[in-house]
Design a protein around this motif. Structure first.
Motif, PDB file in Angstrom:
ATOM      1  N   PRO A  20       0.809  -1.226   0.000  1.00 44.14           N
ATOM      2  CA  PRO A  20       0.000   0.000   0.000  1.00 44.14           C
ATOM      3  C   PRO A  20       0.843   1.277   0.000  1.00 44.14           C
ATOM      4  CG  PRO A  20      -0.934  -1.587   1.522  1.00 44.14           C
ATOM      5  CD  PRO A  20       0.402  -2.139   1.081  1.00 44.14           C
ATOM      6  N   HIS A  21       2.004   1.227   0.641  1.00 45.77           N
ATOM      7  CA  HIS A  21       2.881   2.402   0.636  1.00 45.77           C
ATOM      8  C   HIS A  21       3.428   2.670  -0.762  1.00 45.77           C
ATOM      9  CE1 HIS A  21       3.086   1.360   4.999  1.00 45.77           C
ATOM     10  NE2 HIS A  21       2.782   2.649   5.033  1.00 45.77           N
ATOM     11  N   VAL A  22       3.697   1.605  -1.506  1.00 42.58           N
ATOM     12  CA  VAL A  22       4.193   1.771  -2.874  1.00 42.58           C
ATOM     13  C   VAL A  22       3.122   2.443  -3.731  1.00 42.58           C
ATOM     14  CG1 VAL A  22       4.952   0.554  -4.949  1.00 42.58           C
ATOM     15  CG2 VAL A  22       5.804  -0.159  -2.707  1.00 42.58           C
ATOM     16  N   ALA A  23       1.877   2.031  -3.571  1.00 39.41           N
ATOM     17  CA  ALA A  23       0.786   2.634  -4.349  1.00 39.41           C
ATOM     18  C   ALA A  23       0.665   4.124  -4.052  1.00 39.41           C
ATOM     19  CB  ALA A  23      -0.532   1.919  -4.056  1.00 39.41           C
ATOM     20  N   GLY A  24       0.760   4.498  -2.789  1.00 43.70           N
ATOM     21  CA  GLY A  24       0.688   5.912  -2.424  1.00 43.70           C
ATOM     22  C   GLY A  24       1.834   6.710  -2.998  1.00 43.70           C
ATOM     23  N   LEU A  29       4.111  10.374  -7.179  1.00 40.25           N
ATOM     24  CA  LEU A  29       5.112  10.517  -8.235  1.00 40.25           C
ATOM     25  C   LEU A  29       4.448  10.791  -9.583  1.00 40.25           C
ATOM     26  CD1 LEU A  29       8.157  10.426  -8.699  1.00 40.25           C
ATOM     27  CD2 LEU A  29       7.952   7.955  -9.046  1.00 40.25           C
ATOM     28  N   ALA A  30       3.334  10.141  -9.870  1.00 38.62           N
ATOM     29  CA  ALA A  30       2.604  10.389 -11.117  1.00 38.62           C
ATOM     30  C   ALA A  30       2.099  11.826 -11.172  1.00 38.62           C
ATOM     31  CB  ALA A  30       1.440   9.409 -11.266  1.00 38.62           C
ATOM     32  N   THR A  31       1.626  12.329 -10.048  1.00 37.36           N
ATOM     33  CA  THR A  31       1.166  13.722  -9.983  1.00 37.36           C
ATOM     34  C   THR A  31       2.325  14.673 -10.250  1.00 37.36           C
ATOM     35  OG1 THR A  31      -0.605  13.158  -8.451  1.00 37.36           O
ATOM     36  CG2 THR A  31       0.096  15.463  -8.507  1.00 37.36           C
ATOM     37  N   ALA A  32       3.459  14.416  -9.615  1.00 37.07           N
ATOM     38  CA  ALA A  32       4.632  15.275  -9.818  1.00 37.07           C
ATOM     39  C   ALA A  32       5.074  15.249 -11.279  1.00 37.07           C
ATOM     40  CB  ALA A  32       5.778  14.832  -8.912  1.00 37.07           C
ATOM     41  N   ALA A  33       5.074  14.070 -11.893  1.00 39.41           N
ATOM     42  CA  ALA A  33       5.482  13.966 -13.299  1.00 39.41           C
ATOM     43  C   ALA A  33       4.524  14.724 -14.211  1.00 39.41           C
ATOM     44  CB  ALA A  33       5.569  12.496 -13.715  1.00 39.41           C
ATOM     45  N   ASP A  88       6.170  16.220 -23.891  1.00 39.94           N
ATOM     46  CA  ASP A  88       5.645  14.921 -24.320  1.00 39.94           C
ATOM     47  C   ASP A  88       6.220  13.788 -23.477  1.00 39.94           C
ATOM     48  OD1 ASP A  88       4.212  16.217 -26.311  1.00 39.94           O
ATOM     49  OD2 ASP A  88       5.786  15.929 -27.811  1.00 39.94           O
ATOM     50  N   ILE A  89       7.500  13.879 -23.173  1.00 40.34           N
ATOM     51  CA  ILE A  89       8.148  12.839 -22.369  1.00 40.34           C
ATOM     52  C   ILE A  89       7.582  12.833 -20.955  1.00 40.34           C
ATOM     53  CG2 ILE A  89      10.358  12.133 -21.372  1.00 40.34           C
ATOM     54  CD1 ILE A  89      11.632  13.229 -24.001  1.00 40.34           C
ATOM     55  N   ALA A  90       7.358  13.998 -20.383  1.00 38.47           N
ATOM     56  CA  ALA A  90       6.777  14.082 -19.038  1.00 38.47           C
ATOM     57  C   ALA A  90       5.375  13.489 -19.024  1.00 38.47           C
ATOM     58  CB  ALA A  90       6.758  15.530 -18.553  1.00 38.47           C
ATOM     59  N   GLU A  91       4.618  13.742 -20.076  1.00 38.80           N
ATOM     60  CA  GLU A  91       3.272  13.178 -20.178  1.00 38.80           C
ATOM     61  C   GLU A  91       3.338  11.656 -20.227  1.00 38.80           C
ATOM     62  OE1 GLU A  91      -0.711  13.523 -22.997  1.00 38.80           O
ATOM     63  OE2 GLU A  91       1.098  14.602 -23.554  1.00 38.80           O
ATOM     64  N   GLU A  92       4.271  11.137 -21.014  1.00 31.72           N
ATOM     65  CA  GLU A  92       4.434   9.689 -21.127  1.00 31.72           C
ATOM     66  C   GLU A  92       4.890   9.090 -19.798  1.00 31.72           C
ATOM     67  OE1 GLU A  92       6.647   6.482 -24.070  1.00 31.72           O
ATOM     68  OE2 GLU A  92       6.862   8.619 -24.440  1.00 31.72           O
ATOM     69  N   LEU A  93       5.829   9.752 -19.118  1.00 29.10           N
ATOM     70  CA  LEU A  93       6.307   9.283 -17.823  1.00 29.10           C
ATOM     71  C   LEU A  93       5.163   9.225 -16.816  1.00 29.10           C
ATOM     72  CD1 LEU A  93       8.653   8.507 -15.917  1.00 29.10           C
ATOM     73  CD2 LEU A  93       8.976  10.964 -15.518  1.00 29.10           C
ATOM     74  N   ILE A  97       3.821   5.774 -14.894  1.00 32.40           N
ATOM     75  CA  ILE A  97       3.777   5.688 -13.437  1.00 32.40           C
ATOM     76  C   ILE A  97       2.345   5.487 -12.963  1.00 32.40           C
ATOM     77  CG2 ILE A  97       4.221   6.924 -11.284  1.00 32.40           C
ATOM     78  CD1 ILE A  97       6.574   8.305 -12.783  1.00 32.40           C
ATOM     79  N   GLY A  98       1.402   6.182 -13.594  1.00 27.87           N
ATOM     80  CA  GLY A  98      -0.004   6.014 -13.246  1.00 27.87           C
ATOM     81  C   GLY A  98      -0.487   4.589 -13.479  1.00 27.87           C
ATOM     82  N   ARG A  99      -0.059   3.987 -14.583  1.00 22.47           N
ATOM     83  CA  ARG A  99      -0.446   2.589 -14.856  1.00 22.47           C
ATOM     84  C   ARG A  99       0.192   1.644 -13.836  1.00 22.47           C
ATOM     85  NH1 ARG A  99       0.010   4.488 -20.215  1.00 22.47           N
ATOM     86  NH2 ARG A  99       2.092   3.587 -20.481  1.00 22.47           N
ATOM     87  N   ALA A 100       1.435   1.918 -13.450  1.00 19.03           N
ATOM     88  CA  ALA A 100       2.082   1.090 -12.427  1.00 19.03           C
ATOM     89  C   ALA A 100       1.310   1.190 -11.112  1.00 19.03           C
ATOM     90  CB  ALA A 100       3.535   1.523 -12.238  1.00 19.03           C
ATOM     91  N   ARG A 101       0.874   2.383 -10.771  1.00 17.91           N
ATOM     92  CA  ARG A 101       0.084   2.560  -9.543  1.00 17.91           C
ATOM     93  C   ARG A 101      -1.199   1.754  -9.613  1.00 17.91           C
ATOM     94  NH1 ARG A 101      -4.207   5.283  -7.421  1.00 17.91           N
ATOM     95  NH2 ARG A 101      -3.987   5.881  -5.252  1.00 17.91           N
ATOM     96  N   THR A 102      -1.862   1.772 -10.760  1.00 20.88           N
ATOM     97  CA  THR A 102      -3.092   1.010 -10.919  1.00 20.88           C
ATOM     98  C   THR A 102      -2.851  -0.479 -10.674  1.00 20.88           C
ATOM     99  OG1 THR A 102      -3.966   2.618 -12.491  1.00 20.88           O
ATOM    100  CG2 THR A 102      -4.922   0.422 -12.573  1.00 20.88           C
ATOM    101  N   GLU A 103      -1.698  -0.972 -11.102  1.00 20.98           N
ATOM    102  CA  GLU A 103      -1.377  -2.391 -10.934  1.00 20.98           C
ATOM    103  C   GLU A 103      -1.183  -2.775  -9.468  1.00 20.98           C
ATOM    104  OE1 GLU A 103      -1.450  -4.690 -13.286  1.00 20.98           O
ATOM    105  OE2 GLU A 103      -1.876  -3.227 -14.861  1.00 20.98           O
ATOM    106  N   VAL A 104      -0.679  -1.857  -8.656  1.00 19.16           N
ATOM    107  CA  VAL A 104      -0.401  -2.199  -7.259  1.00 19.16           C
ATOM    108  C   VAL A 104      -1.424  -1.619  -6.281  1.00 19.16           C
ATOM    109  CG1 VAL A 104       2.067  -2.447  -7.684  1.00 19.16           C
ATOM    110  CG2 VAL A 104       1.181  -0.263  -6.855  1.00 19.16           C
ATOM    111  N   GLU A 105      -2.386  -0.876  -6.786  1.00 24.62           N
ATOM    112  CA  GLU A 105      -3.315  -0.150  -5.930  1.00 24.62           C
ATOM    113  C   GLU A 105      -4.057  -1.046  -4.942  1.00 24.62           C
ATOM    114  OE1 GLU A 105      -6.554   3.389  -6.486  1.00 24.62           O
ATOM    115  OE2 GLU A 105      -6.202   2.053  -8.162  1.00 24.62           O
ATOM    116  N   TRP A 106      -4.445  -2.219  -5.341  1.00 23.87           N
ATOM    117  CA  TRP A 106      -5.247  -3.091  -4.474  1.00 23.87           C
ATOM    118  C   TRP A 106      -4.431  -4.216  -3.854  1.00 23.87           C
ATOM    119  CZ3 TRP A 106      -9.544  -1.023  -2.990  1.00 23.87           C
ATOM    120  CH2 TRP A 106     -10.154  -0.066  -3.806  1.00 23.87           C
TER     121      TRP A 106
END
Length: 117
Positions: A20-24, A29-33, A88-93, A97-106
């Motif tokens: 859960p800490h990784v998801a947070g 990090l996704a917000t910052a990117a 464009d690179i920041a958007e992709e990053l 990161i957002g997709r990685a969060r989705t994978e670990v969210e639950w």
């Protein structure tokens, strides 16, 4: 900030005590990117303004003011272009990161007595 996060996540670490800490962390990090996009856009616009400024000079062009100004404008425009590419690179990053969060969210960890944490 990134240096702090790098150090905080080095093994062994106490900052990430479970999934859960990784998801947070990934959410933050996704917000910052995603905010880097705005920063790069603004820096690009500033560089374009510098390029149009007739007082801008390039310090390594010697005494010829016209050559110095043209060189400075060219370098400022090049910087603006690089920063636009960074948007464009920041958007992709942020998306990765957002997709990685989705994978670990639950994800959670089983507790010794049952349940999860």
């Amino acid at each position: 900030l990134v240096r702090y996060l790098n150090r905080a996540t080095l093994p062994p670490n106490d900052a990430l005590t479970g999934a859960p800490h990784v998801a947070g962390l990934l959410g933050s990090l996704a917000t910052a990117a995603s905010r880097e996009q705005q920063l790069c856009r603004q820096l690009s616009a500033s560089a374009r303004q510098f390029a149009a400024d007739r007082t801008l000079r390039h310090d390594q062009c010697g005494g010829a003011a016209d050559i110095s100004r043209l060189q400075a404008a060219s370098w400022a425009n090049n910087a603006a272009g690089e920063l636009r590419s960074a948007v464009d690179i920041a958007e992709e990053l942020a998306a990765y990161i957002g997709r990685a969060r989705t994978e670990v969210e639950w994800l959670s960890h089983a507790r010794p007595g049952g349940g999860s944490a």
